[in-house]
Design an enzyme around this catalytic site. Structure first.
Site, PDB file in Angstrom:
ATOM      1  CE  LYS A 148      -0.286  -0.141   5.101  1.00  0.00           C
ATOM      2  NZ  LYS A 148      -1.048  -0.385   6.348  1.00  0.00           N
TER       3      LYS A 148
ATOM      4  CG  ASP B  94      -1.832  -4.317   5.734  1.00  0.00           C
ATOM      5  OD1 ASP B  94      -0.635  -4.332   5.073  1.00  0.00           O
ATOM      6  OD2 ASP B  94      -1.961  -3.273   6.207  1.00  0.00           O
TER       7      ASP B  94
HETATM    8  N1  LIG Z   1       7.548 -12.223  15.949  1.00  0.00           N
HETATM    9  C1  LIG Z   1       6.259 -12.758  15.276  1.00  0.00           C
HETATM   10  N2  LIG Z   1       6.507 -13.955  14.799  1.00  0.00           N
HETATM   11  C2  LIG Z   1       5.304 -14.328  13.998  1.00  0.00           C
HETATM   12  N3  LIG Z   1       4.253 -13.663  13.791  1.00  0.00           N
HETATM   13  C3  LIG Z   1       4.157 -12.349  14.295  1.00  0.00           C
HETATM   14  C4  LIG Z   1       5.190 -11.892  14.990  1.00  0.00           C
HETATM   15  N4  LIG Z   1       4.817 -10.655  15.361  1.00  0.00           N
HETATM   16  C5  LIG Z   1       3.584 -10.404  14.885  1.00  0.00           C
HETATM   17  N5  LIG Z   1       3.346 -11.490  13.947  1.00  0.00           N
HETATM   18  C6  LIG Z   1       1.908 -11.752  13.489  1.00  0.00           C
HETATM   19  O1  LIG Z   1       1.892 -11.569  12.139  1.00  0.00           O
HETATM   20  C7  LIG Z   1       0.939 -11.250  11.469  1.00  0.00           C
HETATM   21  C8  LIG Z   1       0.938 -10.071  10.839  1.00  0.00           C
HETATM   22  O2  LIG Z   1       1.569  -9.085  11.451  1.00  0.00           O
HETATM   23  P1  LIG Z   1       0.963  -7.507  11.147  1.00  0.00           P
HETATM   24  O3  LIG Z   1      -0.393  -7.228  11.809  1.00  0.00           O
HETATM   25  O4  LIG Z   1       2.091  -6.650  12.047  1.00  0.00           O
HETATM   26  O5  LIG Z   1       1.262  -7.131   9.887  1.00  0.00           O
HETATM   27  P2  LIG Z   1       0.271  -7.239   8.661  1.00  0.00           P
HETATM   28  O6  LIG Z   1       1.015  -7.816   7.421  1.00  0.00           O
HETATM   29  O7  LIG Z   1      -1.128  -7.438   8.608  1.00  0.00           O
HETATM   30  O8  LIG Z   1      -0.050  -5.393   8.450  1.00  0.00           O
HETATM   31  C9  LIG Z   1       1.377  -4.847   7.761  1.00  0.00           C
HETATM   32  C10 LIG Z   1       1.102  -3.087   7.805  1.00  0.00           C
HETATM   33  O9  LIG Z   1       0.773  -3.016   9.101  1.00  0.00           O
HETATM   34  C11 LIG Z   1       1.630  -1.829   9.174  1.00  0.00           C
HETATM   35  O10 LIG Z   1       1.066  -0.777   8.928  1.00  0.00           O
HETATM   36  P3  LIG Z   1       0.720   0.237   9.724  1.00  0.00           P
HETATM   37  O11 LIG Z   1       1.925   1.230   9.895  1.00  0.00           O
HETATM   38  O12 LIG Z   1      -0.050  -0.143  10.991  1.00  0.00           O
HETATM   39  O13 LIG Z   1      -0.564   0.913   8.792  1.00  0.00           O
HETATM   40  C12 LIG Z   1       2.996  -1.977   8.416  1.00  0.00           C
HETATM   41  O14 LIG Z   1       3.442  -0.887   8.172  1.00  0.00           O
HETATM   42  C13 LIG Z   1       2.341  -2.691   7.285  1.00  0.00           C
HETATM   43  O15 LIG Z   1       2.121  -1.552   6.151  1.00  0.00           O
HETATM   44  C14 LIG Z   1      -0.159 -10.849  12.701  1.00  0.00           C
HETATM   45  O16 LIG Z   1      -1.024 -12.067  13.006  1.00  0.00           O
HETATM   46  C15 LIG Z   1       0.881 -10.628  13.956  1.00  0.00           C
HETATM   47  O17 LIG Z   1       0.256 -11.236  15.186  1.00  0.00           O
END
Ligand SMILES: Nc1ncnc2c1ncn2[C@@H]1O[C@H](COP(=O)(O)OP(=O)(O)OC[C@H]2O[C@H](OP(=O)(O)O)[C@H](O)[C@@H]2O)[C@@H](O)[C@H]1O
Length: 158
Positions: free
Chosen positions: A90, A131
């Site tokens: 994005k 996301d």
């Molecule tokens: N150590 C670990 N080991 C294994 N799994 C882990 C972990 N830590 C977290 N998780 C899990 O990994 C999944 C995706 O983790 P996230 O929700 O962070 O990422 P996403 O890909 O959905 O979103 C990305 C956007 O979020 C932000 O943007 P913003 O600034 O917020 O707008 C960024 O800049 C991007 O653009 C979730 O299940 C978490 O529980």
């Protein structure tokens, strides 16, 4: 998809070449040290929340901006004998990715993995947290895009 905590669950065996498994674990503690890593970011590399914030703390952002990568592409940071891939889904951090942009970025991830001969890639459940993409859609997209590509991909979940 079973969430077997002892053995990685085999998600896909569409081709003998591409192996895609999911396993419970912490990406930073449990992924093999020589495995490349990938996660989703916005093109402004804000990385202000979620797992991206940890990546930013660990690897910084130096060298990312001057690659001039856009939405649907992947920026790369070398880290010793492996790579850290930044899947740009994005434009700015406050948005949510479209499926079209997500799929373009996963296609570029395959292209970059081929160019850099990456044989082991570990990642979180990309796109499914902040996301808000459906997990099954993310699995299906990965399976479709990487089908036939010789590589092992391990998706970690907490
Ligand atoms: N150590 C670990 N080991 C294994 N799994 C882990 C972990 N830590 C977290 N998780 C899990 O990994 C999944 C995706 O983790 P996230 O929700 O962070 O990422 P996403 O890909 O959905 O979103 C990305 C956007 O979020 C932000 O943007 P913003 O600034 O917020 O707008 C960024 O800049 C991007 O653009 C979730 O299940 C978490 O529980």
């Amino acid at each position: 998809m079973s969430s077997n905590t002892s053995q990685p669950s085999q998600i896909s065996s569409e081709t003998s070449k591409f192996i895609f498994v999911e396993t419970r674990g912490d990406l930073f503690n449990d992924a093999p040290a020589d495995s490349s890593l990938a996660h989703c970011v916005s093109a402004d590399f804000k990385m202000s929340k979620g797992i991206a914030k940890i990546f930013k703390k660990m690897y910084g952002t130096r060298g990312l901006f001057d690659q001039h990568k856009k939405v649907g592409q992947v920026a790369t940071l070398p880290d010793n004998n492996r790579y850290i891939f930044y899947i740009i889904t994005k434009k700015i951090y406050s948005q949510k990715p479209t499926k079209e942009d997500f799929e373009s970025a996963i296609n570029d991830l395959r292209k970059v993995c081929e160019e850099k001969n990456v044989k082991l890639l570990c990642l979180p459940r990309i796109g499914t947290g902040l996301d808000k993409l459906p997990l099954e859609y993310v699995h299906r997209t990965i399976r479709q895009v990487f089908d036939g590509h010789e590589m092992k991909m391990i998706m970690f979940y907490l």
